[in-house]
Design an enzyme around this catalytic site. Structure first.
Site, PDB file in Angstrom:
ATOM      1  N   ARG A 195      -2.055 -14.001   4.531  1.00 39.93           N
ATOM      2  CA  ARG A 195      -2.312 -13.688   6.623  1.00 39.93           C
ATOM      3  C   ARG A 195      -1.637 -13.852   7.870  1.00 39.93           C
ATOM      4  NH1 ARG A 195      -6.804 -10.016   4.232  1.00 39.93           N
ATOM      5  NH2 ARG A 195      -8.515 -10.615   6.752  1.00 39.93           N
ATOM      6  N   ASN A 240      -2.201   0.598   6.297  1.00 36.59           N
ATOM      7  CA  ASN A 240      -1.481  -0.568   7.612  1.00 36.59           C
ATOM      8  C   ASN A 240      -0.426  -1.425   6.337  1.00 36.59           C
ATOM      9  OD1 ASN A 240      -3.340  -1.635   6.353  1.00 36.59           O
ATOM     10  ND2 ASN A 240      -4.798  -3.069   7.371  1.00 36.59           N
ATOM     11  N   GLU A 283      -9.695 -10.584  -7.183  1.00 36.09           N
ATOM     12  CA  GLU A 283      -8.753  -9.782  -7.382  1.00 36.09           C
ATOM     13  C   GLU A 283      -7.559 -10.036  -8.257  1.00 36.09           C
ATOM     14  OE1 GLU A 283     -10.090  -9.115  -2.446  1.00 36.09           O
ATOM     15  OE2 GLU A 283      -7.770  -9.709  -3.160  1.00 36.09           O
ATOM     16  N   THR A 310      -4.804  -6.719  11.362  1.00 39.19           N
ATOM     17  CA  THR A 310      -5.290  -5.431  10.780  1.00 39.19           C
ATOM     18  C   THR A 310      -4.730  -4.172  11.806  1.00 39.19           C
ATOM     19  OG1 THR A 310      -7.179  -6.654   9.786  1.00 39.19           O
ATOM     20  CG2 THR A 310      -7.666  -4.115   9.403  1.00 39.19           C
ATOM     21  N   PHE A 365     -15.363   4.752   7.016  1.00 41.01           N
ATOM     22  CA  PHE A 365     -13.600   4.203   6.418  1.00 41.01           C
ATOM     23  C   PHE A 365     -13.938   4.387   5.332  1.00 41.01           C
ATOM     24  CE2 PHE A 365     -13.812   0.017   7.754  1.00 41.01           C
ATOM     25  CZ  PHE A 365     -13.480  -0.420   7.058  1.00 41.01           C
ATOM     26  N   LYS A 398       0.811  -1.327  -0.020  1.00 42.06           N
ATOM     27  CA  LYS A 398      -0.218  -0.068  -0.314  1.00 42.06           C
ATOM     28  C   LYS A 398       0.418   1.589  -0.036  1.00 42.06           C
ATOM     29  CE  LYS A 398      -3.921  -2.060   2.442  1.00 42.06           C
ATOM     30  NZ  LYS A 398      -5.001  -2.414   3.857  1.00 42.06           N
ATOM     31  N   ARG A 441       3.239  -6.073   9.377  1.00 38.17           N
ATOM     32  CA  ARG A 441       2.147  -5.036   9.888  1.00 38.17           C
ATOM     33  C   ARG A 441       2.688  -4.214  11.235  1.00 38.17           C
ATOM     34  NH1 ARG A 441      -3.490  -6.688   8.079  1.00 38.17           N
ATOM     35  NH2 ARG A 441      -3.905  -5.788   5.174  1.00 38.17           N
ATOM     36  N   TYR A 444     -12.102  -2.074  -2.888  1.00 39.46           N
ATOM     37  CA  TYR A 444     -12.532  -2.896  -1.980  1.00 39.46           C
ATOM     38  C   TYR A 444     -14.241  -2.054  -1.813  1.00 39.46           C
ATOM     39  CZ  TYR A 444      -8.050  -2.293   0.882  1.00 39.46           C
ATOM     40  OH  TYR A 444      -6.989  -2.794   1.230  1.00 39.46           O
ATOM     41  N   HIS A 450      -2.334  -4.854   1.688  1.00 34.82           N
ATOM     42  CA  HIS A 450      -3.459  -6.518   1.538  1.00 34.82           C
ATOM     43  C   HIS A 450      -3.575  -8.311   1.185  1.00 34.82           C
ATOM     44  CE1 HIS A 450      -7.466  -7.690   0.078  1.00 34.82           C
ATOM     45  NE2 HIS A 450      -6.512  -7.949  -1.356  1.00 34.82           N
TER      46      HIS A 450
HETATM   47  P1  ATP Z   1      -7.150  -5.631   3.138  1.00 30.59           P
HETATM   48  O1  ATP Z   1      -8.631  -5.852   2.913  1.00 30.59           O
HETATM   49  O2  ATP Z   1      -6.293  -4.452   3.151  1.00 30.59           O
HETATM   50  O3  ATP Z   1      -6.249  -7.371   3.724  1.00 30.59           O
HETATM   51  P2  ATP Z   1      -8.074  -6.743   6.091  1.00 30.59           P
HETATM   52  O4  ATP Z   1      -9.025  -7.737   5.795  1.00 30.59           O
HETATM   53  O5  ATP Z   1      -7.149  -7.115   7.265  1.00 30.59           O
HETATM   54  O6  ATP Z   1      -7.177  -5.996   4.874  1.00 30.59           O
HETATM   55  P3  ATP Z   1     -10.933  -5.556   6.121  1.00 30.59           P
HETATM   56  O7  ATP Z   1     -11.435  -5.775   7.748  1.00 30.59           O
HETATM   57  O8  ATP Z   1     -10.840  -5.690   4.603  1.00 30.59           O
HETATM   58  O9  ATP Z   1      -9.189  -5.683   6.805  1.00 30.59           O
HETATM   59  O10 ATP Z   1     -10.607  -3.748   6.317  1.00 30.59           O
HETATM   60  C1  ATP Z   1      -9.552  -3.495   4.809  1.00 30.59           C
HETATM   61  C2  ATP Z   1      -8.920  -2.382   4.798  1.00 30.59           C
HETATM   62  O11 ATP Z   1      -9.792  -1.334   4.971  1.00 30.59           O
HETATM   63  C3  ATP Z   1      -7.876  -2.778   5.549  1.00 30.59           C
HETATM   64  O12 ATP Z   1      -6.683  -3.123   5.441  1.00 30.59           O
HETATM   65  C4  ATP Z   1      -7.711  -1.337   6.309  1.00 30.59           C
HETATM   66  O13 ATP Z   1      -6.629  -0.122   5.071  1.00 30.59           O
HETATM   67  C5  ATP Z   1      -9.276  -0.025   5.743  1.00 30.59           C
HETATM   68  N1  ATP Z   1      -9.766  -0.457   7.232  1.00 30.59           N
HETATM   69  C6  ATP Z   1     -10.532  -1.259   7.930  1.00 30.59           C
HETATM   70  N2  ATP Z   1     -11.328  -1.316   9.717  1.00 30.59           N
HETATM   71  C7  ATP Z   1     -10.330   0.469   9.764  1.00 30.59           C
HETATM   72  C8  ATP Z   1     -11.397   1.324  10.466  1.00 30.59           C
HETATM   73  N3  ATP Z   1     -11.446   1.093  11.327  1.00 30.59           N
HETATM   74  N4  ATP Z   1     -10.318   2.738  10.169  1.00 30.59           N
HETATM   75  C9  ATP Z   1      -9.663   3.005   9.233  1.00 30.59           C
HETATM   76  N5  ATP Z   1      -9.452   1.760   8.005  1.00 30.59           N
HETATM   77  C10 ATP Z   1     -10.095   0.944   8.223  1.00 30.59           C
HETATM   78 MG    MG Z   2      -9.790  -7.764   3.746  1.00 29.47          MG
END
Ligand code: ATP
Ligand code: MG
Length: 137
Positions: free
Chosen positions: A85, A112, A126, A91, A57, A9, A102, A49, A115
Site C-alpha cells: 500500500r 491509477n 482476492e 488512491t 464510479f 491495471k 501511482r 470490486y 491495486h
Molecule cells: P484499489 O482497491 O484498486 O487498490 P484503493 O484501495 O486505493 O484502490 P478504493 O477506495 O478501494 O481505493 O477504490 C477502488 C478503486 O476504485 C480505486 O483504485 C480507483 O480505481 C477507483 N476509484 C476510487 N475512487 C474513485 C473515484 N472517486 N472516481 C473514480 N474511480 C475511483
Molecule cells: Mg481498495
C-alpha cells in the site's frame, strides 16, 4: 512472511509499464511469487470490486478494468500488505508520495495503475479468486 494480491491495471499494461511497475515492487523488497496476464471478464471485475457496487464510479471502474489485459500477482514479504500500500501511494495520484507507483505512473484516481489488498482477509479472498495454491511459488 505475508502475502498480498496485486493488479497491474489496464492503463499501465496499455502503456507497456508492467516491467517498470515490477521493478518498483522488487526494489521495495517484495517478491513476485505468482503472476499472470489475463483479460478480466465483466463478471470477474464485478465480483472483484463488489464492495464498491453502490458507489457512483462502479460502472466506470468495471468498464476500465476490462478495457485491456491486466497482470494479476501475488506479492510476498514482511508486512507485504501494508508495505505494498505504501509502495503504491495514495488512491488519487495527485496525493501520492514521490517515488510511489501511482506518483510515477498513474494519471487519475480512476486509472491509477495498480491495486493492492487492504487487509489479510481481503488478500486471502482476492488471491483465491485468481490463483490456485500450486500456482504460488
Ligand atoms: P484499489 O482497491 O484498486 O487498490 P484503493 O484501495 O486505493 O484502490 P478504493 O477506495 O478501494 O481505493 O477504490 C477502488 C478503486 O476504485 C480505486 O483504485 C480507483 O480505481 C477507483 N476509484 C476510487 N475512487 C474513485 C473515484 N472517486 N472516481 C473514480 N474511480 C475511483
Ligand atoms: Mg481498495
Amino acid at each position: 512472511l505475508e502475502r498480498t494480491f496485486s493488479i497491474i491495471k489496464p492503463d499501465a499494461t496499455k502503456r507497456n509499464l508492467t516491467g517498470s511497475v515490477n521493478a518498483v515492487i522488487e526494489k521495495a523488497g517484495l517478491r513476485i511469487v505468482a503472476q499472470k496476464r489475463i483479460q478480466m471478464t465483466r463478471q470477474q471485475a464485478e465480483t472483484f470490486y463488489g464492495v464498491h457496487k453502490d458507489r457512483p464510479f462502479f460502472g466506470e471502474l468495471v468498464d476500465f478494468m476490462i478495457s485491456a489485459p491486466v497482470v494479476v500477482q501475488v506479492l510476498e514479504g514482511e508486512n507485504a500488505i501494508a508495505k505494498y500500500r505504501e509502495v503504491m501511494g495514495a488512491t488519487n495520484p495527485a496525493n501520492a508520495a514521490e517515488g510511489t507507483i501511482r506518483k510515477l505512473f498513474a494519471n487519475s484516481v480512476g486509472e491509477n495503475s495498480v491495486h493492492g489488498s487492504d487487509a489479510p482477509e481481503t488478500a486471502a479472498v482476492e488471491i483465491a479468486q485468481f490463483f490456485a495454491g500450486n500456482e504460488i511459488v
